[in-house]
Motif scaffolding. Structure first.
Motif, PDB file in Angstrom:
ATOM      1  N   ALA A 172       7.201  -0.895  -2.761  1.00  0.00           N
ATOM      2  CA  ALA A 172       6.131  -0.044  -3.626  1.00  0.00           C
ATOM      3  C   ALA A 172       5.404  -1.007  -4.530  1.00  0.00           C
ATOM      4  N   THR A 199       3.042  -3.159  -2.954  1.00  0.00           N
ATOM      5  CA  THR A 199       1.738  -2.386  -2.342  1.00  0.00           C
ATOM      6  C   THR A 199       0.811  -2.042  -3.555  1.00  0.00           C
ATOM      7  N   TYR A 206      -3.049  -3.352  -4.015  1.00  0.00           N
ATOM      8  CA  TYR A 206      -4.178  -2.314  -3.897  1.00  0.00           C
ATOM      9  C   TYR A 206      -5.107  -2.418  -5.218  1.00  0.00           C
ATOM     10  N   TYR A 255      -2.796  -3.932   1.358  1.00  0.00           N
ATOM     11  CA  TYR A 255      -2.228  -2.866   0.513  1.00  0.00           C
ATOM     12  C   TYR A 255      -1.932  -1.802   1.774  1.00  0.00           C
ATOM     13  N   PHE A 267       2.073  -0.663   2.437  1.00  0.00           N
ATOM     14  CA  PHE A 267       2.276   0.700   2.488  1.00  0.00           C
ATOM     15  C   PHE A 267       3.112   1.336   3.404  1.00  0.00           C
TER      16      PHE A 267
END
Length: 629
Positions: A138, A141, A145, A237, A241
């Motif tokens: 997470a 990610t 992002y 990303y 994800f």
């Protein structure tokens, strides 16, 4: 779903038996859920034992392995590009960052194996480290992002610093901790679903490790095609994800399978690290004492202790210096740090015998690291078109994965039954023979890789606008994929079956430890090769310098690894011929005698491998022969 909800669900699914029994799912009642604390089928009815475990239980493990490896393998082959084109590492720094990350991941599998052998069940350990893995994914990610967390190009070996560096390395550390811990506990959890004392389940255990690799391969195929395409063509990303979501779902599935598992609850007194330390410490303390002429005079566990132990292990003549830990003197107090049992000493001997086998596979994993770093960088500057479609360079490993997806069922369904009729071995051929085949193929793969790199570089220097096809790399990938099929499964089965029951998670982690050392050794080789070749080459440039592969000598590095792999195989042949397989487990219906009360003397016959074949006229649980390869 948030991380908080993930933890909550894991808690509910793991510990709420009555809740699960009320759900409209095909689960057995929670009251029949079995926690096996060092128990086998002899302590329970056959129906209670048989309704647990087997392939029905291991199916949940296969699902997790497939889903988790979708992201893990995709990251293995694509992170080197993420580090290079997003985080602005140069060629060697990107390769070394990835190999250090992978090495740390597999090294931390020892932590997962230790915890699951000592404090928590293998099931609980897998869920605990699964939380860290999902959290790490997470965070990766989020950084991928947010453009504010990306560095600007600076022309140095690494451009990341400050809070960006903290975010990157913290997320990689959590990911390595979680993924490594799961790898240390999960294979042993799956292996626990099969009873080696049952001939049918012993054969099923050999199949389990083959299907475990097949699950890994199928998940990896999706990862290196679908997830890699999303990462490289859409945005990084999105790939991270998808990996996060797939991994989370995998651990939920693992939790849902709890009612089917045969779970072994460890006790701190069974800590493998502590037991090993006790043997070494007592053996050093007793180093000046003379060994008794008859091994039966050494100390063995009493009947009270046997209640909490699954097995006794017969004495062997290797590493006799460790036997001094089991010497009982007149003033000895029978405490764990003053005298050890023969079984405890033999556990340390077993692990010691495994170490040369572990060491002999490190070079192969160093070779594998090149296929996930430099080969991906090669592919990125080759012609990546398949018809009108452009293939992402990290997707090229799908070729060996596809080979393996086809070859593993063929190997399991056709070769193993055929070989079993000839060798009478449950796995068709021995684990050490499988490993040997893989080592030979890895040397061939590196030789081919060097030849392909010469062809690629010559064409690039001749006309950089017309590079050779990416699919030239399929030769080295395909050969190494078959090598990995033999070696990885051989190692997992070898370390699981040969280890004492209380050390199986730790022992299975040796497979990942070999991978860890291989990745770290890759980093070391790259740095040493660059340092040495800068001094001896006319251009004063290292074989692996800068950002332009066309000005490097990657082919020489590949051939260096091929020569090293060939020498390593000769070394492996010596240790494989020296190794003695652990004797088969004793019949569970035969109760072992308390050797501490003075059993009848054992007769020894010399064997060709320098060991001893023990026979005993009185009933004993350890009347076994040294197994032969």
């Amino acid at each position: 779903m948030s991380v908080t909800n993930y933890v909550l669900w894991c808690y509910i699914l793991s510990y709420s038996g009555p809740l699960l029994s009320a759900l409209p799912l095909p689960f057995p009642p929670a009251s029949t859920s079995l926690l096996i604390s060092n128990m086998g089928p002899e302590e329970m009815t056959k129906s209670e034992y048989k309704e647990k475990g087997g392939f029905r239980a291991s199916a949940f493990v296969f699902v997790l392995v497939a889903l988790e490896n979708m992201g893990f393998v995709a990251n293995m082959v694509s992170l080197v590009l993420y580090f290079g084109y997003v985080m602005y590492f140069n060629i060697s720094a990107a390769a070394n960052t990835l190999t250090n990350f992978m090495g740390s991941t597999f090294l931390l599998s020892l932590l997962g194996g230790f915890i699951s052998d000592t404090f928590l069940s293998r099931f609980t350990t897998s869920l605990l480290f699964g939380f860290f893995e999902v959290l790490g994914l997470a965070l990766v990610t989020i950084q991928a992002y947010s453009k504010d967390l990306h560095p600007t190009y600076c022309g140095k070996s690494s451009c990341i610093k400050g809070g960006m560096a903290v975010m990157l390395y913290a997320s990689l550390a959590l990911l390595a901790l979680g993924s490594g811990g799961v790898k240390g506990a999960l294979p042993a959890l799956g292996g626990d679903q099969f009873d080696q004392k049952d001939p049918k389940e012993a054969k099923a255990l050999a199949r389990f490790f083959n299907w475990l690799l097949l699950s890994t391969t199928l998940g990896a195929c999706i990862g290196v095609t679908g997830i890699v395409w999303v990462s490289t063509e859409k945005d990084w990303y999105w790939g991270f994800f998808i990996s996060t979501v797939a991994t989370f779902i995998g651990f939920v599935v693992l939790a849902l399978g709890k009612p089917y598992y045969r779970l072994r609850e460890p006790t701190p007194s069974d800590s493998p690290i502590i037991r090993i330390a006790q043997v070494i410490a007592v053996a050093i303390k007793n180093r000046r004492l003379a060994l008794p002429e008859n091994p039966d005079e050494l100390f063995e566990m009493n009947e009270k202790e046997k209640v909490f132990r699954e097995e006794t292990i017969s004495h062997t003549n290797q590493f006799r210096c460790l036997d001094k830990a089991a010497i009982v003197t007149n003033d000895s107090k029978l405490t764990p740090w003053t005298v050890c049992t023969v079984t405890q000493v033999e556990e340390v001997k077993i692990l010691t015998r495994m170490l040369p086998i572990l060491g002999s596979t490190i070079i192969m994993n160093t070779c594998m690291a090149q296929l996930q770093t430099f080969s991906v960088q090669q592919g990125n500057i080759m012609d990546r078109h398949l018809g009108k479609k452009e293939v992402p360079a990290p997707s090229i490993p799908v070729i060996p994965l596809a080979f393996m997806s086809i070859l593993i069922p063929i190997y399991e369904l056709f070769f193993v039954p055929f070989a079993r009729k000839i060798t009478h071995h449950p796995s068709g051929i021995t684990q050490l023979q499988r490993i040997g085949v893989g080592l030979v193929l890895s040397a061939i793969s590196m030789t081919v890789a060097g030849v392909v790199e010469v062809k690629r570089r010559n064409q690039a220097l001749k006309d950089i606008t017309k590079p050779i096809s990416l699919f030239w790399l399929s030769f080295q990938y395909g050969i190494f994929g078959i090598a990995d099929m033999f070696t990885l499964v051989g190692l997992l089965e070898f370390f699981y079956k040969e280890a004492p029951v209380c050390m199986r998670s730790l022992s299975t982690s040796f497979t990942w430890l070999s991978l860890s050392f291989g990745y770290f050794l890759s980093t070391l080789f790259v740095n040493i090769i660059n340092s040495v070749t800068k001094r001896i080459t006319p251009s004063k440039q290292g074989w692996l310098h800068g950002l332009d592969l066309n000005q490097n000598n990657l082919n020489l590095f590949y051939w260096f690894l091929a020569i090293l792999s060939s020498l390593n195989f000769v070394n492996y042949l010596y240790w494989a011929s020296w190794y003695k397989y652990t004797p088969e487990e004793p019949d569970p219906d035969t109760k072992p005698k308390d050797l501490s009360t003075g059993p009848p003397l054992a007769k020894e016959e010399n064997t060709l491998d320098g060991g001893a074949k023990e026979t005993n006229d009185a009933p004993s649980s350890v009347q076994t022969e040294d197994a032969k390869q």
